[in-house]
Design an enzyme around this catalytic site. Structure first.
Site, PDB file in Angstrom:
ATOM      1  N   THR A 135       0.866  -1.185   0.000  1.00  0.00           N
ATOM      2  CA  THR A 135       0.000   0.000   0.000  1.00  0.00           C
ATOM      3  C   THR A 135       0.900   1.231   0.000  1.00  0.00           C
ATOM      4  O   THR A 135       1.524   1.562   1.008  1.00  0.00           O
ATOM      5  CB  THR A 135      -0.909   0.019   1.247  1.00  0.00           C
ATOM      6  OG1 THR A 135      -1.667  -1.188   1.270  1.00  0.00           O
ATOM      7  CG2 THR A 135      -1.853   1.211   1.200  1.00  0.00           C
TER       8      THR A 135
ATOM      9  N   LYS B 286      -7.190   1.658  -3.155  1.00  0.00           N
ATOM     10  CA  LYS B 286      -6.819   1.136  -1.827  1.00  0.00           C
ATOM     11  C   LYS B 286      -6.903   2.238  -0.759  1.00  0.00           C
ATOM     12  O   LYS B 286      -7.366   1.994   0.362  1.00  0.00           O
ATOM     13  CB  LYS B 286      -5.406   0.549  -1.912  1.00  0.00           C
ATOM     14  CG  LYS B 286      -4.815   0.104  -0.607  1.00  0.00           C
ATOM     15  CD  LYS B 286      -5.557  -1.050   0.020  1.00  0.00           C
ATOM     16  CE  LYS B 286      -4.977  -1.368   1.400  1.00  0.00           C
ATOM     17  NZ  LYS B 286      -5.847  -2.245   2.163  1.00  0.00           N
TER      18      LYS B 286
ATOM     19  N   LYS C 275      -0.097   5.692   8.082  1.00  0.00           N
ATOM     20  CA  LYS C 275       0.591   5.912   6.801  1.00  0.00           C
ATOM     21  C   LYS C 275      -0.435   6.074   5.680  1.00  0.00           C
ATOM     22  O   LYS C 275      -0.360   7.007   4.875  1.00  0.00           O
ATOM     23  CB  LYS C 275       1.509   4.712   6.517  1.00  0.00           C
ATOM     24  CG  LYS C 275       2.045   4.660   5.107  1.00  0.00           C
ATOM     25  CD  LYS C 275       2.459   3.264   4.674  1.00  0.00           C
ATOM     26  CE  LYS C 275       1.423   2.224   4.807  1.00  0.00           C
ATOM     27  NZ  LYS C 275       1.335   1.156   3.873  1.00  0.00           N
TER      28      LYS C 275
HETATM   29  P1  NAP Z   1       5.119  -5.703   7.957  1.00  0.00           P
HETATM   30  O1  NAP Z   1       4.727  -6.957   8.641  1.00  0.00           O
HETATM   31  O2  NAP Z   1       5.539  -4.518   8.762  1.00  0.00           O
HETATM   32  O3  NAP Z   1       6.294  -6.094   6.896  1.00  0.00           O
HETATM   33  C1  NAP Z   1       6.949  -5.111   6.173  1.00  0.00           C
HETATM   34  C2  NAP Z   1       7.891  -5.732   5.162  1.00  0.00           C
HETATM   35  O4  NAP Z   1       8.550  -4.660   4.450  1.00  0.00           O
HETATM   36  C3  NAP Z   1       9.007  -6.578   5.794  1.00  0.00           C
HETATM   37  O5  NAP Z   1       9.346  -7.635   4.923  1.00  0.00           O
HETATM   38  C4  NAP Z   1      10.155  -5.562   5.860  1.00  0.00           C
HETATM   39  O6  NAP Z   1      11.439  -6.142   5.911  1.00  0.00           O
HETATM   40  C5  NAP Z   1       9.969  -4.842   4.550  1.00  0.00           C
HETATM   41  N1  NAP Z   1      10.642  -3.548   4.544  1.00  0.00           N
HETATM   42  C6  NAP Z   1      10.371  -2.484   5.335  1.00  0.00           C
HETATM   43  N2  NAP Z   1      11.212  -1.464   5.036  1.00  0.00           N
HETATM   44  C7  NAP Z   1      12.032  -1.929   4.050  1.00  0.00           C
HETATM   45  C8  NAP Z   1      13.100  -1.352   3.321  1.00  0.00           C
HETATM   46  N3  NAP Z   1      13.500  -0.091   3.567  1.00  0.00           N
HETATM   47  N4  NAP Z   1      13.710  -2.108   2.370  1.00  0.00           N
HETATM   48  C9  NAP Z   1      13.287  -3.376   2.129  1.00  0.00           C
HETATM   49  N5  NAP Z   1      12.279  -3.979   2.787  1.00  0.00           N
HETATM   50  C10 NAP Z   1      11.661  -3.256   3.734  1.00  0.00           C
HETATM   51  O7  NAP Z   1       3.961  -5.162   7.017  1.00  0.00           O
HETATM   52  P2  NAP Z   1       2.694  -5.947   6.411  1.00  0.00           P
HETATM   53  O8  NAP Z   1       1.587  -5.933   7.418  1.00  0.00           O
HETATM   54  O9  NAP Z   1       3.158  -7.217   5.807  1.00  0.00           O
HETATM   55  O10 NAP Z   1       2.272  -4.915   5.277  1.00  0.00           O
HETATM   56  C11 NAP Z   1       2.951  -4.838   4.033  1.00  0.00           C
HETATM   57  C12 NAP Z   1       2.186  -3.861   3.152  1.00  0.00           C
HETATM   58  O11 NAP Z   1       0.846  -4.345   2.960  1.00  0.00           O
HETATM   59  C13 NAP Z   1       2.046  -2.453   3.755  1.00  0.00           C
HETATM   60  O12 NAP Z   1       2.113  -1.508   2.730  1.00  0.00           O
HETATM   61  C14 NAP Z   1       0.662  -2.492   4.394  1.00  0.00           C
HETATM   62  O13 NAP Z   1       0.091  -1.193   4.485  1.00  0.00           O
HETATM   63  C15 NAP Z   1      -0.081  -3.371   3.400  1.00  0.00           C
HETATM   64  N6  NAP Z   1      -1.242  -4.109   3.931  1.00  0.00           N
HETATM   65  C16 NAP Z   1      -1.188  -4.711   5.160  1.00  0.00           C
HETATM   66  C17 NAP Z   1      -2.304  -5.406   5.618  1.00  0.00           C
HETATM   67  C18 NAP Z   1      -2.326  -6.083   6.956  1.00  0.00           C
HETATM   68  O14 NAP Z   1      -3.410  -6.462   7.435  1.00  0.00           O
HETATM   69  N7  NAP Z   1      -1.188  -6.299   7.597  1.00  0.00           N
HETATM   70  C19 NAP Z   1      -3.461  -5.502   4.831  1.00  0.00           C
HETATM   71  C20 NAP Z   1      -3.473  -4.908   3.565  1.00  0.00           C
HETATM   72  C21 NAP Z   1      -2.343  -4.220   3.126  1.00  0.00           C
HETATM   73  P3  NAP Z   1      12.116  -6.508   7.350  1.00  0.00           P
HETATM   74  O15 NAP Z   1      11.598  -7.862   7.690  1.00  0.00           O
HETATM   75  O16 NAP Z   1      13.561  -6.465   7.062  1.00  0.00           O
HETATM   76  O17 NAP Z   1      11.689  -5.432   8.327  1.00  0.00           O
END
Ligand code: NAP
Length: 284
Positions: free
Chosen positions: A98, A173, A241
């Site tokens: 997102t 989104k 965010k």
């Molecule tokens: P998360 O658990 O916080 O995971 C974030 C991922 O991004 C991790 O693999 C992290 O790597 C990586 N990352 C962060 N900064 C980085 C950088 N500078 N360079 C390379 N990799 C980086 O987040 P999530 O919940 O999976 O969400 C991922 C996306 O989907 C977000 O945009 C979120 O808004 C969206 N989303 C989430 C949900 C939900 O329910 N969780 C639902 C719909 C959409 P590390 O492991 O090294 O930190």
């Protein structure tokens, strides 16, 4: 299409189960995560690993990105050993994070100049839907590229829909997550109002969930409130965010302003907890 080689970047709460769905569906998947250790369970399922985004894209046909935010996407593309350090000619890059419509338009344009293609394809749904292939996927970009890759997207989602050109998936989104924030704050305020009137939370949620106003959200987040369990499925910091990205796109409705303010305050204290931990902020 099933023999195409997939590269996956980002194994967080969402990326991990989504990549697992593709491996289970029989795709050849190579994974990369910034911090090490998260790949191991996927290796056991049959995934290969790559040391850098550059190495990942060199070894694959289609690269899917699921990382935190705009800054992370920028680094995945532009860091040393990032995607743009490789030859991306004829590669398709799908960004499911997102992020802002602006960064998708920029990356799509650079990919095109370099002979590759970029689709934005963010998702609605959370960890449970990711684990069961029930996400809703909204895409922006070239129609032919989308139609070719749609069968793969449908392994992760119950609906995959193209809604316009580059950045359109991100715009859809942001609209959906504005409603999500309204739902979460609305549910929190409703529970607290009822409690003040002497109505128990479980009783109130039983009524809501049997009424026309009940839905999957009130069921899952209602259960979380009753259990006092705020472990993040979707972290508060991520909805802040998204609300700020919507603000940057000029969303200016009165309710959008109110929820952004509430969630910013909530995230300052409870940012790593789930979106419904907003109830703690409203209670205070
Ligand atoms: P998360 O658990 O916080 O995971 C974030 C991922 O991004 C991790 O693999 C992290 O790597 C990586 N990352 C962060 N900064 C980085 C950088 N500078 N360079 C390379 N990799 C980086 O987040 P999530 O919940 O999976 O969400 C991922 C996306 O989907 C977000 O945009 C979120 O808004 C969206 N989303 C989430 C949900 C939900 O329910 N969780 C639902 C719909 C959409 P590390 O492991 O090294 O930190």
């Amino acid at each position: 299409m099933d023999t195409i080689k997939i590269g996956w970047i980002g194994l967080g709460n969402m990326g991990f189960p989504m990549a697992a769905q593709l491996i289970k569906a029989g795709y050849l998947v190579t994974v990369y995560n910034r911090s090490k250790g998260k790949e191991a369970p996927l290796k056991e399922l049959g995934a290969s690993t790559a040391e850098t985004p550059k190495a990942l894209i060199a070894a694959t046909d289609v690269v899917i990105i699921m990382v935190a935010d705009d800054a992370a996407v920028d680094q995945v593309f532009n860091n040393n050993d990032g995607l743009f350090d490789a030859n991306i000619s004829n590669k398709l890059i799908i960004n499911m994070s997102t992020v802002s419509p602006a960064i998708s338009k920029e990356m799509a344009s650079i990919c095109k100049e370099k002979g590759g293609q970029y689709l934005d394809a963010p998702v609605s749904g959370s960890v449970k839907q990711a684990e069961t292939g029930q996400l809703v996927i909204m895409a922006g970009g070239d129609e032919t590229a989308f139609e070719q890759i749609k069968p793969l997207l449908e392994k992760m989602g119950k609906l995959a829909k193209l809604v316009g050109g580059s950045g359109a998936g991100n715009s859809a989104k942001l609209a959906i997550n504005s409603l999500l924030a309204l739902y979460a704050q609305g549910l929190a305020e409703t529970v607290l109002f009822a409690n003040e009137q002497g109505i128990g939370t479980a009783d109130l949620l039983e009524l809501i969930n049997n009424a026309a106003i009940g839905n999957v959200f009130t069921k899952i987040k209602g259960d979380a409130i009753i259990a006092d369990n705020y472990k993040a499925a979707f972290a508060l910091k991520h909805i802040v965010k998204d609300l700020n990205l919507a603000k940057a796109e000029d969303i200016s409705s009165p309710l959008a302003k109110t929820t952004r303010n509430t969630f910013e305050n909530a995230a300052a204290k409870y940012g790593e907890e789930d979106i419904i931990a907003v109830i703690k902020q409203v209670r205070e």
